[in-house]
Write a protein that holds these residues in place. Structure first.
Motif, PDB file in Angstrom:
ATOM      1  N   GLY A   1       7.138  -5.409  11.597  1.00 21.33           N
ATOM      2  CA  GLY A   1       8.512  -4.968  10.847  1.00 21.33           C
ATOM      3  C   GLY A   1       9.114  -5.746   9.918  1.00 21.33           C
ATOM      4  N   PRO A   2       9.115  -6.987  10.135  1.00 32.78           N
ATOM      5  CA  PRO A   2       9.830  -7.780   9.429  1.00 32.78           C
ATOM      6  C   PRO A   2       9.021  -8.294   8.056  1.00 32.78           C
ATOM      7  CG  PRO A   2      10.324  -8.831  11.479  1.00 32.78           C
ATOM      8  CD  PRO A   2       9.337  -7.444  11.480  1.00 32.78           C
ATOM      9  N   LYS A   3       7.616  -7.955   8.265  1.00 30.64           N
ATOM     10  CA  LYS A   3       6.708  -8.175   7.110  1.00 30.64           C
ATOM     11  C   LYS A   3       7.014  -7.483   5.959  1.00 30.64           C
ATOM     12  CE  LYS A   3       4.409 -11.486   9.464  1.00 30.64           C
ATOM     13  NZ  LYS A   3       4.782 -12.906   9.218  1.00 30.64           N
ATOM     14  N   PHE A   4       7.556  -6.219   6.121  1.00 30.28           N
ATOM     15  CA  PHE A   4       7.813  -5.458   5.236  1.00 30.28           C
ATOM     16  C   PHE A   4       9.171  -5.638   4.468  1.00 30.28           C
ATOM     17  CE2 PHE A   4       4.912  -2.900   7.473  1.00 30.28           C
ATOM     18  CZ  PHE A   4       4.145  -2.084   6.688  1.00 30.28           C
ATOM     19  N   SER A   5      10.120  -6.608   4.983  1.00 31.36           N
ATOM     20  CA  SER A   5      11.317  -6.774   4.309  1.00 31.36           C
ATOM     21  C   SER A   5      11.175  -8.117   3.614  1.00 31.36           C
ATOM     22  CB  SER A   5      12.216  -7.123   5.458  1.00 31.36           C
ATOM     23  OG  SER A   5      12.526  -5.979   5.934  1.00 31.36           O
ATOM     24  N   VAL A   6      12.379  -8.365   2.975  1.00 30.56           N
ATOM     25  CA  VAL A   6      12.045  -9.237   1.438  1.00 30.56           C
ATOM     26  C   VAL A   6      13.457 -10.273   1.794  1.00 30.56           C
ATOM     27  CG1 VAL A   6      12.174  -9.931  -0.577  1.00 30.56           C
ATOM     28  CG2 VAL A   6      10.883  -7.997  -0.235  1.00 30.56           C
ATOM     29  N   GLY A   7      13.338 -11.582   1.875  1.00 32.61           N
ATOM     30  CA  GLY A   7      14.426 -12.467   2.644  1.00 32.61           C
ATOM     31  C   GLY A   7      14.221 -12.991   3.779  1.00 32.61           C
ATOM     32  N   PRO A   8      15.314 -13.721   4.172  1.00 36.10           N
ATOM     33  CA  PRO A   8      16.675 -14.004   3.644  1.00 36.10           C
ATOM     34  C   PRO A   8      16.566 -15.001   2.464  1.00 36.10           C
ATOM     35  CG  PRO A   8      16.479 -15.057   5.627  1.00 36.10           C
ATOM     36  CD  PRO A   8      15.183 -14.339   5.477  1.00 36.10           C
ATOM     37  N   PHE A   9      17.505 -14.938   1.389  1.00 35.49           N
ATOM     38  CA  PHE A   9      17.672 -15.920   0.497  1.00 35.49           C
ATOM     39  C   PHE A   9      19.242 -16.241   0.214  1.00 35.49           C
ATOM     40  CE2 PHE A   9      14.359 -12.841  -1.243  1.00 35.49           C
ATOM     41  CZ  PHE A   9      13.389 -13.758  -1.118  1.00 35.49           C
ATOM     42  N   PRO A  10      19.485 -17.372   0.077  1.00 36.79           N
ATOM     43  CA  PRO A  10      21.165 -17.708  -0.321  1.00 36.79           C
ATOM     44  C   PRO A  10      21.317 -17.138  -1.688  1.00 36.79           C
ATOM     45  CG  PRO A  10      19.614 -19.750  -0.603  1.00 36.79           C
ATOM     46  CD  PRO A  10      18.820 -18.538   0.012  1.00 36.79           C
ATOM     47  N   ILE A  11      22.381 -16.598  -1.974  1.00 36.60           N
ATOM     48  CA  ILE A  11      22.728 -16.029  -3.095  1.00 36.60           C
ATOM     49  C   ILE A  11      24.077 -16.294  -3.669  1.00 36.60           C
ATOM     50  CG2 ILE A  11      23.430 -13.946  -2.005  1.00 36.60           C
ATOM     51  CD1 ILE A  11      22.059 -12.348  -4.317  1.00 36.60           C
ATOM     52  N   ALA A  12      24.415 -16.405  -4.961  1.00 40.69           N
ATOM     53  CA  ALA A  12      25.694 -16.683  -5.477  1.00 40.69           C
ATOM     54  C   ALA A  12      26.180 -15.208  -5.944  1.00 40.69           C
ATOM     55  CB  ALA A  12      25.662 -17.594  -6.903  1.00 40.69           C
ATOM     56  N   GLY A  13      27.420 -15.160  -5.619  1.00 43.10           N
ATOM     57  CA  GLY A  13      28.654 -13.863  -6.040  1.00 43.10           C
ATOM     58  C   GLY A  13      29.268 -13.703  -5.105  1.00 43.10           C
TER      59      GLY A  13
ATOM     60  N   LYS B   1      -3.410   6.425   1.555  1.00 42.89           N
ATOM     61  CA  LYS B   1      -2.279   6.724   2.394  1.00 42.89           C
ATOM     62  C   LYS B   1      -1.521   5.445   2.759  1.00 42.89           C
ATOM     63  CE  LYS B   1      -2.451   9.537   6.018  1.00 42.89           C
ATOM     64  NZ  LYS B   1      -2.873   9.869   7.226  1.00 42.89           N
ATOM     65  N   PRO B   2      -0.144   5.253   2.314  1.00 41.63           N
ATOM     66  CA  PRO B   2       0.416   3.870   2.392  1.00 41.63           C
ATOM     67  C   PRO B   2       0.302   3.492   3.897  1.00 41.63           C
ATOM     68  CG  PRO B   2       1.936   5.669   1.190  1.00 41.63           C
ATOM     69  CD  PRO B   2       0.621   6.302   1.608  1.00 41.63           C
ATOM     70  N   LEU B   3       0.528   2.353   3.920  1.00 39.93           N
ATOM     71  CA  LEU B   3       0.697   1.633   5.375  1.00 39.93           C
ATOM     72  C   LEU B   3       1.391   1.957   6.276  1.00 39.93           C
ATOM     73  CD1 LEU B   3      -1.174  -0.652   6.841  1.00 39.93           C
ATOM     74  CD2 LEU B   3       0.297  -2.335   6.065  1.00 39.93           C
ATOM     75  N   GLU B   4       2.465   2.359   5.805  1.00 39.44           N
ATOM     76  CA  GLU B   4       3.895   2.737   6.837  1.00 39.44           C
ATOM     77  C   GLU B   4       3.264   4.150   7.701  1.00 39.44           C
ATOM     78  OE1 GLU B   4       6.362   0.906   3.373  1.00 39.44           O
ATOM     79  OE2 GLU B   4       4.091   1.947   3.440  1.00 39.44           O
ATOM     80  N   TYR B   5       2.797   4.987   6.801  1.00 41.40           N
ATOM     81  CA  TYR B   5       2.463   6.288   7.434  1.00 41.40           C
ATOM     82  C   TYR B   5       1.452   5.842   8.561  1.00 41.40           C
ATOM     83  CZ  TYR B   5       4.405   8.760   3.423  1.00 41.40           C
ATOM     84  OH  TYR B   5       5.331   9.243   2.516  1.00 41.40           O
TER      85      TYR B   5
END
Length: 800
Positions: free
Chosen positions: A698-710, A154-158
């Motif tokens: 909650g934030p542990k599941f997200s990735v970033g922030p990073f600086p990015i070009a574009g 069972k995935p952790l989110e559930y």
């Protein structure tokens, strides 16, 4: 004695912490997907070998079609089950069951639209038998998902949010199609805002906005050998769409060049699909092989066939067509009976269906959804438009016919030649897509898919239509043969950048097309080169030069220089902007100044008319992006006057005020030295998980922030709001970058924004994030020897 007691207390606390840490570590690691070993899977006929490479991509080797797709469903669910479930809950209006009252309006909107009803109709029509290969393959894929639901980890989110794991059915596959299609339907976002402008301020305000593609802009060439309530509605729709916890599609780039323009003499294809950033990444990669079939595909969560992919013989990519497939109709209720609406000289009964809205912690609520011949009436669905307002119904092409998307995708995955691909493109009624094709026989092609309505000449489909007179009704639909398309053109390339395509029957096809900047850059780079190789294609897909931004910056600098008599800091900033080369590298300061300046110009000119929240959304919309130059160039535009003051403001006043606020904003954010206002400090990306806002974990599941070009509307396209903060938080961009050289199609290259896995404990959850940010690529392995050399584990799935 006291010290000894204190010692043992502290020692006990330490032991408990170590035990808790150890338990947590064991528990979390128990959630990691299995990348090796063996499992017995009921329903398999023969053994399936799943080889995982060093980026967690499964290479699935089966002995027949059904087993291979069952294995795909199983491993896909092991990495992305929560993502599959979130898409299902969005489209069936079941988010508030889990997340509560905050997502009630999202559920109300989707229940009213009835995507779930259309999915049920599609499944009933196209799964009334199991004779066709695509039916058997799809059901095998679902069986694989359900086997994981039944016995997998069972995935952790559930467990964290108490969400049940439920089996998947054939109708759920069509819900994925509805989710994808809704992301393409820009009319939901734009039409209410434009209608608000006309109702509240008049046509003269609309004249200075590029509602339709401006004449003289770059178009994709076809080649054939042969009121007030409305303002509330607009605001509510924007807020509702922003609350959807899974990312929606935004745009995309794709180009295919013939062998006459490449060093290898073979076709090359490039595609980067632009989708809202989130975690996990949208695309899941898998390489499938069984007798007579080899495919490397990119899969959407819960959908059995590759949406993008390639074989050793051919490949295809997709972008959004951006055709207008959403229309709002103002209806007229019978004076004495709101169960009838007027149509021409008659009163037609509305149909009524009951929906149940389940909100966490509350009793089930009944929703009575009324529909006219044009579609569901949205009064009462959102706070913005109420039952006592004039009824507004919405027509959406995707809901008009049972979806053929499964059959279409199967044919894309199993084509033998360009004729099969053309047939696949012709099957899709909605949503509108650009299918880009190349093969090892030297063919290149582009087909715009979707049924294009024939509207009466007087109709402006971007504004609300008259549902009662009968004068705004569709006249029919164009046949696919008249859709914009190009096969093996003399130019030796085809491309799409969500820009306006050529005419059909001499008429421009209405749509929500992006500005011409990316299109111009693509054609410029291709026309200036006759010998593309992979490195040149990489440079092109990562290109961040904007000709249009330079032109607008030059215009703004000229208007500011003629007035500015300010500080040394202001002069230094203006000099930087004047010398900006139009690129969006992290070390540059020009982009920080430009976008902050532009955001203040748009805010000061438009917020007083639109209100803060609608302005915030509209300022970065594709309609507004097409309008920046037009608005700023027109010193007589009514938008320049501030309705909140007694004075009569002009363009010069607003531009100078915007410049002063730009300097103040950037100084506050980054200090008093304009040379230090780097784009890498202003522009950042965070891939947010649906649980990002949950406390503690909650934030542990997200990735970033990073600086990015574009940047905005460059080939390396990043979207962000122009909100005058001086910070540009990227919310959408390339959901993958992919390049195929048909001189060696078994070593195509690509990269995902974060990683292959949706399991936070997997080593492949975010292993590509740095690669993506730095413009790196990895090889998409298809050769058996290369897969074996790169493998990190083998999972053997065995029949009972």
């Amino acid at each position: 004695m006291l010290m000894r007691i204190l010692f043992w207390v502290l020692f006990g606390i330490l032991v408990l912490m170590l035990l808790l840490t150890g338990f947590t570590w064991v528990f979390l690691n128990s959630k990691t997907p299995s990348y090796e070993g063996s499992k017995v899977i009921p329903g398999l006929q023969s053994e399936v070998r799943v080889v995982f490479d060093s980026h967690g991509v499964p290479h699935i080797y089966g002995q027949n079609m059904e087993d291979t797709y069952l294995a795909l469903g199983y491993v896909h669910a092991s990495e992305r089950l929560f993502q599959m479930d979130m898409i299902r809950r969005v489209t069936t209006g079941r988010l508030s069951e889990i997340f509560g009252e905050d997502l009630k309006e999202v559920d109300q909107l989707f229940l009213t639209l009835g995507i779930h009803r259309q999915a049920e109709e599609s499944a009933k029509k196209y799964f009334n038998s199991e004779k066709e290969p695509w039916q058997k393959a799809a059901l095998s894929y679902l069986a694989g998902i359900n086997r994981f639901v039944l016995e997998g980890k069972k995935p952790l989110e559930y467990q964290l949010i108490g969400m049940p794991m439920e089996a998947f059915e054939a109708k759920d596959v069509y819900l994925v199609a509805g989710y994808l299609a809704f992301g393409f339907a820009d009319g939901f976002k734009i039409d209410p805002i434009l209608q608000t402008i006309v109702e509240n301020h008049g046509q003269k305000y609309l004249n200075d906005i590029a509602v339709h593609t401006l004449e003289g802009t770059a178009t994709i060439p076809s080649y054939r050998k042969n009121g007030d309530a409305t303002q509330k509605l607009a605001l509510d729709l924007q807020n509702t769409l922003a609350a959807i916890p899974v990312p929606l599609f935004q745009g995309s780039n794709a180009w295919v060049v013939a062998g006459s323009r490449t060093r290898s003499g073979k076709v090359m294809l490039s595609n980067d699909t632009h989708i809202g950033f989130g975690q996990p990444s949208v695309w899941y990669e898998a390489h499938l092989e069984y007798p007579g079939f080899r495919l490397y595909g990119h899969y959407a969560a819960g959908f059995p066939f590759a949406i993008l992919g390639h074989t050793p013989n051919y490949g295809w990519g997709l972008t959004m067509f951006e055709n207008d497939d959403v229309d709002f109709f103002i209806e007229e209720y019978h004076p004495d009976d709101d169960g009838k609406v007027k149509f021409k000289e008659d009163w037609e009964p509305v149909t009524i269906r009951e929906e149940i809205l389940n909100i966490k912690g509350s009793d089930p609520q009944k929703m009575m959804v009324k529909s006219t011949r044009h579609g569901p009436i949205i009064n009462g669905t959102l706070n913005g438009i109420h039952s006592d307002d004039a009824p507004v119904s919405v027509w959406w092409a995707f809901l008009q016919w049972p979806s053929k998307i499964l059959e279409t995708a199967w044919l894309l995955n199993n084509a033998k030649d360009i004729d099969d691909m053309r047939k696949a493109a012709s099957l899709l009624d909605a949503p509108g897509l650009n299918v880009m094709y190349g093969d090892n026989q030297g063919n290149i092609a582009w087909w715009a898919t979707g049924k294009i309505p024939q509207r009466p000449p007087h109709v402006n489909s971007k504004l609300f239509l008259d549902g009662s007179s009968g004068e705004d009704e569709f006249l029919g639909f164009y046949p696919f043969e008249l859709n914009p398309q190009s096969e093996n053109p003399p130019s030796a390339y085809v491309y799409t950048a969500n820009n306006q395509p050529d005419t059909t029957m001499g008429l421009w096809i209405p749509g929500y097309y992006r500005p011409e900047n990316r299109a111009l850059r693509i054609t410029q780079l291709i026309e200036n080169n006759e010998s593309f190789d992979t490195e040149m294609m990489k440079d092109m897909i990562l290109d961040h030069h904007s000709v249009e931004a330079l032109e607008i910056a030059k215009l703004l600098v000229g208007l500011t220089e003629s007035q500015e008599k300010a500080s040394e800091k202001s002069d230094a900033a203006l000099k930087i902007l004047k010398g900006w080369n139009g690129n969006h590298e992290g070390i540059q300061t020009g982009p920080s100044i430009y976008y902050t300046f532009l955001s203040w110009v748009v805010k000061l000119s438009m917020e007083d008319e639109l209100g803060a929240e609608i302005w915030s959304e509209f300022a970065s919309s594709e309609v507004m992006r097409r309008s920046y130059k037009k608005l700023i160039s027109n010193e007589n535009s009514p938008w320049w006057n501030d309705k909140n003051t007694d004075a009569q403001e002009d363009r010069a006043t607003i531009i100078l005020k915007a410049w002063d606020k730009t300097i103040a904003t950037l100084s506050k954010n980054f200090g008093d030295e304009p040379e230090e206002w780097h784009w890498s400090s202003a522009c950042s990306i965070t891939h947010k998980h649906p649980l990002h806002d949950a406390p503690i974990f909650g934030p542990k599941f997200s990735v970033g922030p990073f600086p990015i070009a574009g940047g905005s509307e460059v080939l390396n396209a990043l979207d962000y709001k122009l909100d005058t903060t001086g910070y540009f938080k990227v919310h959408s961009g390339p959901a993958l970058r992919k390049i195929i050289d048909f001189s060696n199609p078994e070593e195509a290259i690509s990269v995902l924004p974060t990683g292959q896995s949706g399991n936070v404990m997997s080593p492949y959850y975010k292993d590509q994030a740095r690669m993506f940010n730095e413009g790196q690529f990895r090889t998409l392995l298809m050769k058996g020897s290369a897969v074996e050399a790169d493998k990190i584990g083998v999972l053997t799935l065995k029949p009972e």
